[in-house]
Design an enzyme around this catalytic site. Sequence first.
Site, short mmCIF file in Angstrom:
data_model
loop_
_atom_site.label_atom_id
_atom_site.label_comp_id
_atom_site.label_asym_id
_atom_site.label_seq_id
_atom_site.Cartn_x
_atom_site.Cartn_y
_atom_site.Cartn_z
N ASP A 1 1.27 -1.12 -0.03
CA ASP A 1 -0.10 -0.56 -0.17
C ASP A 1 1.27 1.19 0.06
OD1 ASP A 1 -2.53 -1.45 -0.37
OD2 ASP A 1 -3.57 -0.92 1.74
N ASP B 1 3.52 -9.50 9.44
CA ASP B 1 3.52 -7.64 8.90
C ASP B 1 5.28 -7.41 8.67
OD1 ASP B 1 1.33 -6.89 9.75
OD2 ASP B 1 1.87 -5.70 12.32
N ASP C 1 7.70 -6.08 9.01
CA ASP C 1 8.67 -6.26 9.93
C ASP C 1 9.33 -7.78 10.57
OD1 ASP C 1 6.83 -5.23 11.63
OD2 ASP C 1 7.87 -4.84 13.66
N ASP D 1 -7.66 -7.10 13.20
CA ASP D 1 -7.45 -8.32 13.97
C ASP D 1 -8.31 -8.49 15.30
OD1 ASP D 1 -6.63 -6.28 15.99
OD2 ASP D 1 -4.66 -7.30 14.70
#
Length: 508
Positions: free
Chosen positions: A110, A169, A171, A263
Amino acid sequence: MLVAEAAYMGLASLVAAAALWRRPQRRYRWEPMPGGAGGDVEAGPAAAAEFPMVLVQIPMYNEREVSRRRFRFRISASFFCAIKVYKLSISAACALTWPPDRIIIQVLDDSTDPIIKELVELECLDWACKKINIKYEVRNNRKGYKAGALKKGMEHIYAQQCDFVAIFDADFQPESDFLLRTIPFLVHNPKIALVQTRWEFVNYDVCLMTRIQKMSLDYHFKVEQESGSFMHSFFGFNGTAGVWRVSAINQSGGWKDRTTVEDMDLAIRASLRGWEFLYVGDIRVKSELPSTFQAYRHQQHRWTCGAANLFRKMAWEIITNKEVSIWKKHHLLYSFFFVRRVIAPLVTFLFYCVVIPLSAMVPGVSIPVWGLFYIPTAITCMNAIRNPGSLHLMPFWILFENVMSMHRMRAALTGLLETAHANDWVVTEKVGDLAKDDLDVPLLEPVKPTECVERIYIPEILLALYLLICASYDLVLGSHKYYLYIYLQAFAFVVMGFGFVGTRTPCS
């Protein structure tokens, strides 16, 4: 209420940790994938066909951060190599052990920075040239933020053909055997919708703030997640480092962007459908903690505000649900939402940062010793039990959490009242682990507030002034002797108000 909830969760987590017969592999059926204990993906087409189709989603947004890794050799020399964070996450996903024709890596980018988008796309093309089934997906807009990206990713035909989806994610760096250890729980237990693993932090020792974060998150995983999985087969999905059953996502209505905790939203809806969740603390995934105070404030606001807003939107749906027991409804409404997401931030701030200091200035008003000493001591001890290696940091943890309770209270009220900022989404900025290059990093990394005005936080400074006035009055004219605690808390507000916490980053 807070002590009772903490005691209940602590006892349940201790029982879960001590009861060998209640370990995940004993509670649920688990068998290695075809090809032996390690799941030999080279066993042949017949064995590979028994592996379910797995989609690995990696949502990302303007991943500019650079992580520097130290490489050592047998000779007495070493060097640092600068690596983009997105490279680490994509390479870790591409290195997952699974038959190549039964896994799809999906990078959901994104990014609004064209240079970053081009770099991520080139990274995906590079892995595609190595025979990795990787897809690079972008959108025309950022509607729904992360939830919108995940929802759009699931709409592709190849994604709809997958049985399970693992989410990481940008990281996060899973070990190569991550799928081999998690997928069997889903394959052999059709009632399980989610397998959540534990986070491990590569930069927890960068500064005092990251060490305190590690203490809080370790408590979250060791106590909240463990007790929820053990007692109710439910806990809030952490948004990453977990594997979902695709049919459970679809049956629960898919991803929704009505709050900033998409989530948790999905987890609640799946639980109300009767699905079970499993937390496996033995499986850990490397990740990074926000090391700047501003990034941490944004993260905590999003988590707290989103949870309170979700409580507002789903309370009646939980009450009227007919597919789960009254016991689970009570757990969701009272324990999971009301006590932990609403009462905790309100009581922590109002009692320890407003009522106690104010009582020092009001003659004839005294706080019972059980409220002033016994309750906070009990809560601190229950946290310390699960963090024995961080006992020396407990005083700092108490002062830091009291300061953060001001932001969490404001965020909780914003979510409950659904004000204009209830759905503000600010991506948590990470700085990589550059600070770890310096082996002499102090516990408190000072930042010069004159370098950037945005490093001065007015609410903290104003509250520090209020506390200093209360403490000084108690010292000179009062008789409660609360001033020892109030001065320490005021100092914590001053330190954080002037940005002397966390690591140093360039001004935006």
